[in-house]
Design a protein around this motif. Structure first.
Motif, PDB file in Angstrom:
ATOM      1  N   ASP A  85       6.271   3.970  -1.736  1.00  0.00           N
ATOM      2  CA  ASP A  85       7.608   4.470  -1.428  1.00  0.00           C
ATOM      3  C   ASP A  85       8.501   3.401  -0.793  1.00  0.00           C
ATOM      4  O   ASP A  85       9.712   3.417  -0.992  1.00  0.00           O
ATOM      5  CB  ASP A  85       7.535   5.695  -0.520  1.00  0.00           C
ATOM      6  CG  ASP A  85       6.980   6.916  -1.238  1.00  0.00           C
ATOM      7  OD1 ASP A  85       7.067   6.960  -2.488  1.00  0.00           O
ATOM      8  OD2 ASP A  85       6.450   7.812  -0.566  1.00  0.00           O
ATOM      9  N   LYS A  86       7.912   2.470  -0.044  1.00  0.00           N
ATOM     10  CA  LYS A  86       8.699   1.390   0.552  1.00  0.00           C
ATOM     11  C   LYS A  86       9.336   0.526  -0.538  1.00  0.00           C
ATOM     12  O   LYS A  86      10.480   0.095  -0.413  1.00  0.00           O
ATOM     13  CB  LYS A  86       7.830   0.514   1.457  1.00  0.00           C
ATOM     14  CG  LYS A  86       7.395   1.185   2.732  1.00  0.00           C
ATOM     15  CD  LYS A  86       6.540   0.241   3.553  1.00  0.00           C
ATOM     16  CE  LYS A  86       6.071   0.891   4.839  1.00  0.00           C
ATOM     17  NZ  LYS A  86       5.240  -0.033   5.636  1.00  0.00           N
ATOM     18  N   LYS A  96       0.814  -1.218   0.000  1.00  0.00           N
ATOM     19  CA  LYS A  96       0.000   0.000   0.000  1.00  0.00           C
ATOM     20  C   LYS A  96       0.849   1.270   0.000  1.00  0.00           C
ATOM     21  O   LYS A  96       0.416   2.308  -0.474  1.00  0.00           O
ATOM     22  CB  LYS A  96      -0.986  -0.004   1.166  1.00  0.00           C
ATOM     23  CG  LYS A  96      -0.355  -0.068   2.522  1.00  0.00           C
ATOM     24  CD  LYS A  96      -1.403  -0.183   3.620  1.00  0.00           C
ATOM     25  CE  LYS A  96      -0.725  -0.385   4.964  1.00  0.00           C
ATOM     26  NZ  LYS A  96      -1.670  -0.665   6.015  1.00  0.00           N
ATOM     27  N   ASP A  97       2.080   1.189   0.511  1.00  0.00           N
ATOM     28  CA  ASP A  97       2.981   2.343   0.532  1.00  0.00           C
ATOM     29  C   ASP A  97       4.048   2.163  -0.549  1.00  0.00           C
ATOM     30  O   ASP A  97       5.086   1.537  -0.333  1.00  0.00           O
ATOM     31  CB  ASP A  97       3.632   2.476   1.906  1.00  0.00           C
ATOM     32  CG  ASP A  97       4.524   3.703   2.036  1.00  0.00           C
ATOM     33  OD1 ASP A  97       4.781   4.384   1.018  1.00  0.00           O
ATOM     34  OD2 ASP A  97       4.974   3.965   3.169  1.00  0.00           O
ATOM     35  N   THR A 107      -1.349  -2.334  -5.590  1.00  0.00           N
ATOM     36  CA  THR A 107      -2.076  -2.382  -4.322  1.00  0.00           C
ATOM     37  C   THR A 107      -3.211  -3.400  -4.399  1.00  0.00           C
ATOM     38  O   THR A 107      -3.985  -3.534  -3.461  1.00  0.00           O
ATOM     39  CB  THR A 107      -2.652  -0.990  -3.969  1.00  0.00           C
ATOM     40  OG1 THR A 107      -3.503  -0.572  -5.050  1.00  0.00           O
ATOM     41  CG2 THR A 107      -1.555   0.033  -3.753  1.00  0.00           C
TER      42      THR A 107
END
Length: 127
Positions: A46-47, A43-44, A60
């Motif tokens: 950037d990770k 969901k993130d 996602t």
């Protein structure tokens, strides 16, 4: 080529990405095949970007993992019981082998997961 669908790119998931990259040659030599991360559900975003996952390989949506015919193995690293259990079952029903580090899930749903793996003739491994 063995292609992995990774569920989760947090602390453990990003560690898996780094280990696969660092040990790619050794893994290929021992397994007889190259092992690559084909797609990551996180969901993130950037990770994933922080560990070098290309943007087009990030999703996602679990459907992008379980319905992708190129993915051979799903590695579940999101933790918790749900939605992890549902995601693993979906993957197995699509003929994908599954690996998880989710001990709580094994304790709660292990019997169902092992039975589903057997019914679908896929492997189910856990740490």
């Amino acid at each position: 080529m063995i292609q992995i669908g990774l569920l989760g790119c947090g602390t453990v998931g990003s560690g898996v990405v780094k280990l696969l990259e660092k040990n790619a040659a050794t893994i290929a030599q021992r397994s007889g095949d190259e092992v690559v991360i084909h797609r990551v559900m996180e969901k993130d975003k950037d990770k994933c970007l922080a560990v070098g996952i290309a943007p087009e390989r990030i999703t996602t949506n679990i459907e992008d993992i379980v319905n992708d015919p190129e993915i051979d193995i799903v590695v579940e690293l999101i933790g918790g019981i749900e939605p992890a259990s549902s995601y693993i079952l979906q993957a197995m029903h699509q003929g994908k082998h599954v690996v998880t580090a989710n001990k709580d899930l094994i304790a709660v749903s292990g019997k169902e997961l092992f039975e589903t793996a057997e019914e679908n003739q896929v492997d189910f491994y856990f740490e």
